[in-house]
Design a protein around this motif. Structure first.
Motif, short mmCIF file in Angstrom:
data_model
loop_
_atom_site.label_atom_id
_atom_site.label_comp_id
_atom_site.label_asym_id
_atom_site.label_seq_id
_atom_site.Cartn_x
_atom_site.Cartn_y
_atom_site.Cartn_z
N ASP A 98 0.82 -1.20 0.00
CA ASP A 98 0.00 0.00 0.00
C ASP A 98 0.86 1.27 0.00
O ASP A 98 1.77 1.42 0.83
CB ASP A 98 -0.90 0.02 1.23
N PHE A 156 0.31 5.63 -1.64
CA PHE A 156 -0.46 6.51 -2.51
C PHE A 156 0.08 6.43 -3.94
O PHE A 156 1.29 6.29 -4.17
CB PHE A 156 -0.39 7.95 -2.01
N GLU A 199 0.71 8.42 -6.31
CA GLU A 199 1.77 9.32 -6.76
C GLU A 199 3.16 8.84 -6.38
O GLU A 199 4.16 9.21 -7.01
CB GLU A 199 1.55 10.73 -6.20
N GLY A 232 -12.76 0.96 -4.18
CA GLY A 232 -11.43 1.56 -4.10
C GLY A 232 -11.06 1.84 -2.66
O GLY A 232 -11.85 1.69 -1.74
N ASN A 233 -9.80 2.26 -2.46
CA ASN A 233 -9.35 2.59 -1.11
C ASN A 233 -8.06 3.39 -1.21
O ASN A 233 -7.22 3.12 -2.09
CB ASN A 233 -9.11 1.33 -0.28
N LEU A 234 -7.90 4.35 -0.34
CA LEU A 234 -6.70 5.17 -0.35
C LEU A 234 -5.45 4.31 -0.28
O LEU A 234 -5.34 3.41 0.57
CB LEU A 234 -6.72 6.15 0.83
N GLY A 235 -4.51 4.55 -1.17
CA GLY A 235 -3.23 3.85 -1.13
C GLY A 235 -3.26 2.44 -1.68
O GLY A 235 -2.27 1.71 -1.55
N GLN A 236 -4.37 2.05 -2.30
CA GLN A 236 -4.48 0.66 -2.77
C GLN A 236 -4.89 0.58 -4.24
O GLN A 236 -5.66 -0.28 -4.63
CB GLN A 236 -5.47 -0.11 -1.90
N ALA A 237 -4.33 1.45 -5.08
CA ALA A 237 -4.66 1.39 -6.50
C ALA A 237 -4.28 0.04 -7.09
O ALA A 237 -5.03 -0.52 -7.91
CB ALA A 237 -3.94 2.51 -7.25
#
Length: 245
Positions: free
Chosen positions: A94, A96, A98, A146-151
């Motif tokens: 995990d 972000f 970017e 979706g989930n933050l940091g888990q693209a």
């Protein structure tokens, strides 16, 4: 659930372990796949046997087709052809988007998607040839929202949906089924290692107001592996406490 011969990938811990133990309670023969945790896999084997089933540990990196083929040979020698394959092996890295590296992206997709491909292709003829073959893939609620940091993780788990539904069409020609289970936040190390404030927020966001138990996921998998699910295929079954209502 009646006794069957089953392979569970990533079965040395968490949801995979719970599924293997649930199969043991049904008197199944279970191949407990693991990547590197040999001691943990042996503990699962003992638990399956104590529950009334038979089990062997089988080491394989599911991203490596040659290792998966060796796993197939070990399972064949121990139990013969299988009836049920559960593609559960997975990892998370995990970060972000970017800051995500190509290696972090690829590693997660390799385990979830290439792993499911390699194992399903290797055991495909067994599933087709079984009297009631079952392919069961483990996805995640993250694939839907979706989930933050888990693209990387969300993408891989969403891919499992399409993989399952396509295999359902193809396996149906031979009377076998393919289904997917998408757990929400379940009490495994991936969740319990989160900061307490995040866990509390998850509880608040879940209509049932709690984290799920591994056994609750394993029971759904056992149902899908049983004869009682014979007219269900191509489905994604959520086990998430109503979190996406």
């Amino acid at each position: 659930m009646e006794p069957k011969t089953c392979v569970v990938t990533g079965a040395s811990r968490g949801i995979g372990r719970g599924i293997a133990e649930r199969f043991g309670e049904a008197g199944c023969s279970v191949a407990v796949n693991y990547h590197s945790s040999a001691e943990a896999a042996r503990a699962v084997v003992s638990a399956v046997e104590d529950a009334g089933g038979a089990a062997i540990p089988v080491q394989a990196d599911v991203t490596d087709p040659e290792q998966v083929e060796l796993m197939y040979e070990d399972v064949k020698e121990a139990f013969g052809s299988i009836d049920v394959l559960v593609n559960n092996a997975g990892i998370n890295q995990d970060v972000f988007f970017e800051n995500m590296t190509h290696e972090q992206w690829g590693a997660v997709l390799d385990v979830h998607l290439d792993g499911a491909f390699n194992c399903t292709q290797t055991f495909y003829d067994d599933i087709v040839g079984a009297e009631s073959g079952r392919l069961i893939n483990i996805s995640s609620i993250v694939a839907k929202g979706g989930n933050l940091g888990q693209a990387n993780y969300a993408t891989a788990k969403a891919g499992i949906f399409g993989f399952t539904r396509t295999l359902a069409h193809e396996l149906a020609r031979e009377g076998s089924t393919a289904n997917c289970v998408a757990p929400g936040f379940i009490e495994t190390s991936m969740v319990t290692d989160l900061p307490e404030e995040i866990i509390e927020q998850v509880r608040e966001d879940t209509p049932l107001g709690r984290i799920g138990d591994v056994e609750e996921v394993a029971d759904v998998v056992a149902f899908l592996a049983s004869e009682r699910s014979s007219f269900i295929t191509g489905e994604v079954i959520d086990v998430n406490g109503g979190m996406d209502l």
